[in-house]
Design an enzyme around this catalytic site. Sequence first.
Site, PDB file in Angstrom:
ATOM      1  N   ASP A  20       0.828  -1.207   0.000  1.00  0.00           N
ATOM      2  CA  ASP A  20       0.000   0.000   0.000  1.00  0.00           C
ATOM      3  C   ASP A  20       0.866   1.261   0.000  1.00  0.00           C
ATOM      4  OD1 ASP A  20      -2.353   1.438   0.031  1.00  0.00           O
ATOM      5  OD2 ASP A  20      -2.512   1.426   2.219  1.00  0.00           O
ATOM      6  N   ASN A  68     -10.271  -2.684  -6.166  1.00  0.00           N
ATOM      7  CA  ASN A  68      -9.524  -1.685  -6.937  1.00  0.00           C
ATOM      8  C   ASN A  68     -10.224  -1.280  -8.227  1.00  0.00           C
ATOM      9  OD1 ASN A  68      -6.198  -2.924  -6.041  1.00  0.00           O
ATOM     10  ND2 ASN A  68      -7.464  -1.362  -5.066  1.00  0.00           N
ATOM     11  N   ARG A  71     -11.485   2.367  -8.650  1.00  0.00           N
ATOM     12  CA  ARG A  71     -10.634   3.508  -8.981  1.00  0.00           C
ATOM     13  C   ARG A  71     -10.961   4.022 -10.383  1.00  0.00           C
ATOM     14  NH1 ARG A  71      -4.670   2.047  -6.393  1.00  0.00           N
ATOM     15  NH2 ARG A  71      -5.460   1.459  -4.322  1.00  0.00           N
ATOM     16  N   ARG A 193       1.561  -4.918   6.143  1.00  0.00           N
ATOM     17  CA  ARG A 193       0.916  -3.854   5.372  1.00  0.00           C
ATOM     18  C   ARG A 193       1.770  -2.600   5.458  1.00  0.00           C
ATOM     19  NH1 ARG A 193      -5.121  -2.261   4.204  1.00  0.00           N
ATOM     20  NH2 ARG A 193      -4.717  -0.437   2.918  1.00  0.00           N
TER      21      ARG A 193
END
Length: 246
Positions: A20, A68, A71, A193
């Site tokens: 990320d 995603n 987006r 992450r």
Amino acid sequence: MGSGEKPSAAVPRHIGIIMDGNGRWATRRRLRRTRGHTKGIEAAKRIVLEAIEQNIGYLSLYAFSTENWRRTEEEVSFILALVAKNLRSQYSFYRDNNVCVRHSGNLEGLPSQVRDEIHRVTEETRNNTAITVNLAVNYGGRDEIARAANRALQHKLGSCGEPLDEAALLLTEEDIQHHLDLPDLPDPDLIIRTGGHRRISNFLIWESAYAELYFSNRFWPEWTGKDLRKAIHDFGLRKRNFGGTG
């Protein structure tokens, strides 16, 4: 750790990474978000090499999630084209470093170009043995569980020549596990992450039931082997009971 507690094995067998912060890395530098995704590919190669150095057997990289798709069309098209391009252009990297590439996620929802490159790279690297890199593309944990349940039910219905009673149609944990995208991979020991957020965002939610979690404030394009070593060291200091008392 408390006195007398022993750390877990120093090196996790399987690490999953939520990569990320690509877009935010670029935005803070007044660059296009797409530039962050390009730099993220470079970071991924650095981390694969470090994982090999650290004797990590399996590395799962969250490259493109089922969420995603929300987006902008421009960014989605760029990311998927980047995935296809780099799968095609990195064969020497896979060969020279003995990397086996696998895939988890819903292939049917991807453009044909991306599907073709995934099929090609997984076939051509399947005998490599230094590390298995699982690319999670068009992947969501809930979606994987739903698809696994459907496959398990289809298997039950198709393996019997006569109608099944209600009890026979009940699914067990073993049924789901056997029909996951990559049931032969060990569950991840450590989920990392990057980018500062502290959530797992639908990543390997079945497989990571007992995984240790590690959160980094550094954006993914900034990650180096030193960052991975730090996460592995932190993992080695933890005591894992898997529901027991230890």
